[in-house]
Design an enzyme around this catalytic site. Structure first.
Site, PDB file in Angstrom:
ATOM      1  N   LYS A  17       0.834  -1.210   0.000  1.00 42.93           N
ATOM      2  CA  LYS A  17       0.000   0.000   0.000  1.00 42.93           C
ATOM      3  C   LYS A  17       0.863   1.253   0.000  1.00 42.93           C
ATOM      4  O   LYS A  17       0.589   2.207  -0.720  1.00 42.93           O
ATOM      5  CB  LYS A  17      -0.944   0.007   1.217  1.00 42.93           C
ATOM      6  N   ARG A  92     -10.020   0.649   9.681  1.00 48.10           N
ATOM      7  CA  ARG A  92      -9.541  -0.708   9.894  1.00 48.10           C
ATOM      8  C   ARG A  92     -10.571  -1.556  10.617  1.00 48.10           C
ATOM      9  O   ARG A  92     -10.347  -2.752  10.804  1.00 48.10           O
ATOM     10  CB  ARG A  92      -8.279  -0.654  10.740  1.00 48.10           C
ATOM     11  N   ARG A 131      12.046  -8.022   5.741  1.00 47.30           N
ATOM     12  CA  ARG A 131      12.280  -6.574   5.671  1.00 47.30           C
ATOM     13  C   ARG A 131      13.299  -6.147   6.733  1.00 47.30           C
ATOM     14  O   ARG A 131      13.246  -6.579   7.875  1.00 47.30           O
ATOM     15  CB  ARG A 131      10.947  -5.864   5.901  1.00 47.30           C
ATOM     16  N   ARG A 164      12.135  -4.217  12.224  1.00 43.54           N
ATOM     17  CA  ARG A 164      11.141  -3.487  13.021  1.00 43.54           C
ATOM     18  C   ARG A 164      10.475  -4.475  13.976  1.00 43.54           C
ATOM     19  O   ARG A 164      10.192  -5.610  13.587  1.00 43.54           O
ATOM     20  CB  ARG A 164      10.063  -2.942  12.074  1.00 43.54           C
ATOM     21  N   ARG A 175      -0.724  -9.524  13.403  1.00 49.39           N
ATOM     22  CA  ARG A 175      -1.266  -8.460  12.554  1.00 49.39           C
ATOM     23  C   ARG A 175      -2.183  -9.045  11.474  1.00 49.39           C
ATOM     24  O   ARG A 175      -3.203  -8.458  11.136  1.00 49.39           O
ATOM     25  CB  ARG A 175      -0.128  -7.660  11.897  1.00 49.39           C
TER      26      ARG A 175
HETATM   27  P1  AMP Z   1       0.499   0.164   9.663  1.00 49.99           P
HETATM   28  O1  AMP Z   1       1.804   0.861   9.423  1.00 49.99           O
HETATM   29  O2  AMP Z   1      -0.636   0.732   8.851  1.00 49.99           O
HETATM   30  O3  AMP Z   1       0.596  -1.331   9.547  1.00 49.99           O
HETATM   31  O4  AMP Z   1       0.097   0.487  11.187  1.00 49.99           O
HETATM   32  C1  AMP Z   1       0.934   0.117  12.260  1.00 49.99           C
HETATM   33  C2  AMP Z   1       0.126  -0.059  13.544  1.00 49.99           C
HETATM   34  O5  AMP Z   1      -0.545   1.162  13.893  1.00 49.99           O
HETATM   35  C3  AMP Z   1      -0.991  -1.096  13.484  1.00 49.99           C
HETATM   36  O6  AMP Z   1      -0.524  -2.401  13.688  1.00 49.99           O
HETATM   37  C4  AMP Z   1      -1.908  -0.619  14.598  1.00 49.99           C
HETATM   38  O7  AMP Z   1      -1.386  -0.943  15.869  1.00 49.99           O
HETATM   39  C5  AMP Z   1      -1.827   0.889  14.456  1.00 49.99           C
HETATM   40  N1  AMP Z   1      -2.885   1.412  13.549  1.00 49.99           N
HETATM   41  C6  AMP Z   1      -2.699   1.987  12.327  1.00 49.99           C
HETATM   42  N2  AMP Z   1      -3.869   2.369  11.791  1.00 49.99           N
HETATM   43  C7  AMP Z   1      -4.837   2.031  12.695  1.00 49.99           C
HETATM   44  C8  AMP Z   1      -6.259   2.151  12.723  1.00 49.99           C
HETATM   45  N3  AMP Z   1      -6.974   2.688  11.710  1.00 49.99           N
HETATM   46  N4  AMP Z   1      -6.917   1.692  13.821  1.00 49.99           N
HETATM   47  C9  AMP Z   1      -6.255   1.151  14.844  1.00 49.99           C
HETATM   48  N5  AMP Z   1      -4.919   0.993  14.874  1.00 49.99           N
HETATM   49  C10 AMP Z   1      -4.203   1.424  13.814  1.00 49.99           C
END
Ligand code: AMP
Length: 225
Positions: A17, A92, A131, A164, A175
């Site tokens: 994405k 989400r 990664r 990370r 996740r």
């Molecule tokens: P991402 O980089 O989009 O994978 O986001 C990293 C982390 O941020 C996720 O694993 C969640 O813990 C948190 N996060 C990001 N977006 C959301 C959302 N819309 N709702 C809840 N938690 C989020």
């Protein structure tokens, strides 16, 4: 009729994405609003939001809807996003999608499309577990697909490459489980509203980009007619 492009990127972690967003924001001159980046920035800056989000993120869990929804609705109402936006990582959950629908309705706006980039779980595991990121430059590598010249060292300055925390195999599995349970139902939600467009995220990034760009260009034309 307004021709603003209000887009959502949907898909599992590791679907590409971020890569596609980089290209699409350039193509269509859209502000990119990525909740993961906003939250990681807040954690780094130790803001109130960051302090609240940190432990959830490290475990691969979602931060509570109430924490993230206000932040995003505010971003969408900012001058920057008034003529369109590309949202990545939000909504989400179904309550987040409902909150977004209400917020847009209040502002007399609507979504143009929801772009789903689909990738199977095994491929996500392979992409994310390989990664590596430089502690100094932030440059991202992949042990298999984009390895550094010298193992464990950044090409730019030789700094150390690390994984990370949320790219560790246990956290990736978590996740993915959260994605299937909480986020995947959104595909049906948006499909029922005629907004969902599906793309095969296992294709080469350039090919995925070509397909998405063509679809968005068509949507915009239809909107202007
Ligand atoms: P991402 O980089 O989009 O994978 O986001 C990293 C982390 O941020 C996720 O694993 C969640 O813990 C948190 N996060 C990001 N977006 C959301 C959302 N819309 N709702 C809840 N938690 C989020």
């Amino acid at each position: 009729m307004s021709s603003e492009l209000n887009l959502i990127l949907l898909g599992p972690p590791g679907a590409g994405k971020g890569t596609q967003a980089e290209r699409l924001t350039f193509d269509f001159n859209l502000p990119y609003i990525a909740t993961g980046n906003i939250l990681r920035g807040a954690v780094r800056d130790e803001t109130a939001l960051g302090k609240e989000a940190k432990s959830y993120m490290a475990k691969g869990e979602l931060v509570p809807d109430s924490v993230i929804t206000g932040v995003i609705l505010e971003a969408l109402n900012s001058a920057d996003a008034r003529d369109g936006f590309l949202l990545d990582g939000f909504p989400r959950t179904l309550p987040q999608a409902d909150a977004l629908a209400l917020g847009l309705q209040d502002a007399d706006r609507r979504l143009t499309a929801v772009i789903l980039i689909d990738v199977p779980d095994e491929e996500v595991q392979r992409r994310l577990s390989g990664r590596r990121v430089s502690v100094k430059t932030g440059r991202v590598y992949h042990v298999e697909f984009d390895p550094p010249k010298h193992e464990g060292r950044c090409d730019i300055d030789g700094s150390r490459l690390v994984q990370r925390d949320d790219d560790k195999p246990e956290t990736i599995a978590k996740r993915l489980a959260v994605y299937h349970a909480e986020t995947e139902p959104l595909t049906e939600y948006y499909d029922a509203r005629g907004l969902l467009r599906r793309f095969d995220g296992t294709r080469a990034p350039t090919e995925v980009h070509d397909h998405i760009r063509a679809t968005i260009a068509t949507l915009r034309l239809e909107d202007e007619l």
